[in-house]
Design a protein around this motif. Structure first.
Motif, PDB file in Angstrom:
ATOM      1  N   GLU A  64       3.198   5.861  -3.047  1.00 58.31           N
ATOM      2  CA  GLU A  64       4.363   6.571  -3.598  1.00 58.31           C
ATOM      3  C   GLU A  64       4.289   6.630  -5.124  1.00 58.31           C
ATOM      4  OE1 GLU A  64       8.134   5.079  -2.208  1.00 58.31           O
ATOM      5  OE2 GLU A  64       7.456   5.122  -0.123  1.00 58.31           O
ATOM      6  N   MET A  65       3.895   5.519  -5.747  1.00 62.26           N
ATOM      7  CA  MET A  65       3.781   5.490  -7.208  1.00 62.26           C
ATOM      8  C   MET A  65       2.687   6.443  -7.685  1.00 62.26           C
ATOM      9  SD  MET A  65       4.235   1.404  -7.696  1.00 62.26           S
ATOM     10  CE  MET A  65       4.331   1.254  -9.456  1.00 62.26           C
ATOM     11  N   ALA A  66       1.609   6.551  -6.931  1.00 64.45           N
ATOM     12  CA  ALA A  66       0.525   7.462  -7.306  1.00 64.45           C
ATOM     13  C   ALA A  66       1.012   8.909  -7.272  1.00 64.45           C
ATOM     14  CB  ALA A  66      -0.666   7.278  -6.375  1.00 64.45           C
ATOM     15  N   THR A 111       1.262  11.331 -10.486  1.00 66.23           N
ATOM     16  CA  THR A 111       0.594  12.639 -10.502  1.00 66.23           C
ATOM     17  C   THR A 111       1.586  13.727 -10.900  1.00 66.23           C
ATOM     18  OG1 THR A 111      -0.889  11.879  -8.758  1.00 66.23           O
ATOM     19  CG2 THR A 111      -0.766  14.246  -9.102  1.00 66.23           C
ATOM     20  N   GLU A 112       2.788  13.664 -10.356  1.00 66.16           N
ATOM     21  CA  GLU A 112       3.814  14.660 -10.713  1.00 66.16           C
ATOM     22  C   GLU A 112       4.151  14.560 -12.202  1.00 66.16           C
ATOM     23  OE1 GLU A 112       7.010  13.724  -8.042  1.00 66.16           O
ATOM     24  OE2 GLU A 112       6.065  14.734  -6.337  1.00 66.16           O
ATOM     25  N   GLN A 113       4.319  13.332 -12.706  1.00 63.86           N
ATOM     26  CA  GLN A 113       4.637  13.150 -14.130  1.00 63.86           C
ATOM     27  C   GLN A 113       3.503  13.660 -15.012  1.00 63.86           C
ATOM     28  OE1 GLN A 113       7.440  12.104 -15.633  1.00 63.86           O
ATOM     29  NE2 GLN A 113       8.420  11.992 -13.622  1.00 63.86           N
ATOM     30  N   LEU A 114       2.262  13.394 -14.628  1.00 61.16           N
ATOM     31  CA  LEU A 114       1.116  13.893 -15.397  1.00 61.16           C
ATOM     32  C   LEU A 114       1.088  15.419 -15.410  1.00 61.16           C
ATOM     33  CD1 LEU A 114      -1.774  11.451 -14.451  1.00 61.16           C
ATOM     34  CD2 LEU A 114      -0.742  11.771 -16.694  1.00 61.16           C
ATOM     35  N   ALA A 115       1.428  16.038 -14.281  1.00 62.39           N
ATOM     36  CA  ALA A 115       1.454  17.504 -14.213  1.00 62.39           C
ATOM     37  C   ALA A 115       2.516  18.048 -15.172  1.00 62.39           C
ATOM     38  CB  ALA A 115       1.726  17.972 -12.790  1.00 62.39           C
ATOM     39  N   ILE A 116       3.672  17.400 -15.209  1.00 56.74           N
ATOM     40  CA  ILE A 116       4.744  17.844 -16.109  1.00 56.74           C
ATOM     41  C   ILE A 116       4.302  17.666 -17.563  1.00 56.74           C
ATOM     42  CG2 ILE A 116       7.064  17.252 -16.928  1.00 56.74           C
ATOM     43  CD1 ILE A 116       7.747  16.558 -13.994  1.00 56.74           C
ATOM     44  N   GLU A 142       0.839  -1.212   0.000  1.00 57.63           N
ATOM     45  CA  GLU A 142       0.000   0.000   0.000  1.00 57.63           C
ATOM     46  C   GLU A 142       0.868   1.254   0.000  1.00 57.63           C
ATOM     47  OE1 GLU A 142      -2.661  -0.409   3.334  1.00 57.63           O
ATOM     48  OE2 GLU A 142      -4.018  -1.733   2.234  1.00 57.63           O
ATOM     49  N   ASP A 143       1.944   1.255   0.786  1.00 56.37           N
ATOM     50  CA  ASP A 143       2.868   2.401   0.796  1.00 56.37           C
ATOM     51  C   ASP A 143       3.517   2.580  -0.574  1.00 56.37           C
ATOM     52  OD1 ASP A 143       2.324   2.879   3.457  1.00 56.37           O
ATOM     53  OD2 ASP A 143       4.162   1.921   4.212  1.00 56.37           O
TER      54      ASP A 143
END
Length: 175
Positions: A132-134, A138-143, A127-128
């Motif tokens: 972390e992958m999520a 999210t950061e990659q999608l923002a970029i 779960e951790d």
């Protein structure tokens, strides 16, 4: 594991390891071995296998079968008619089997509880990792989205300059 449990929970009686019982059918000391047909072995007070014998003397019990001490005539006094139902040893053995099964099940429960504990720990770690992958996704999608928006704005700017140049050219010819 079962032999270990048998040592830990030894019954108060001995069961011979042989699947055969000794039976004496004539007056000689000849011993023949026959299957016990699933019946428990009968033990004398010496905890030795009591042979199955037949009454040979004249009287109302002539031909009747009985178990007697194997050390006859120096016997321990053990005597039991073969047709008597002796449930004590059978019930003792059933209790022994039950106690053994309970001990095995307790060990199995302990092992399963440990396995559940280990699986819960592995689940928390997964779960951790997923969390972390999520965050990384999210950061990659923002970029990626900001990069795509920048490209769209750049293309719109180029198109607007091209249109402005065309308008200027048209005004310069007509005027």
């Amino acid at each position: 594991m079962a032999p270990l449990l048998l040592l830990l929970f030894k019954p108060s009686f001995e069961v011979p390891s042989s699947p055969y019982s000794v039976s004496l059918h004539n007056s000689s000391s000849f011993e023949s071995r026959s299957r016990s047909n699933g019946k428990p072995h009968v033990l004398c007070f010496h905890q030795d296998l009591a042979p199955l014998r037949t009454v040979k003397v004249q009287g109302p019990t002539r031909g009747k079968r009985f178990y007697g001490c194997s050390h006859w005539p120096n016997s321990c006094g053990f005597f039991k008619w073969a047709d008597e139902e002796d449930r004590v040893q059978e019930l003792q053995f059933l209790l022994f089997e039950r106690d053994t099964r309970i001990a095995e099940l307790k060990i199995l429960i302990e092992e399963l509880e440990n396995e559940v504990k280990n699986l819960k720990q592995a689940n928390w770690k997964l779960e951790d990792d997923v969390a972390e992958m999520a965050i990384e996704n999210t950061e990659q999608l923002a970029i990626i989205s900001s990069s795509t928006a920048d490209k769209k704005l750049y293309n719109l700017l180029v198109v607007s300059w091209v249109l402005f140049a065309i308008v200027l050219l048209l005004l310069g010819r007509g005027g």
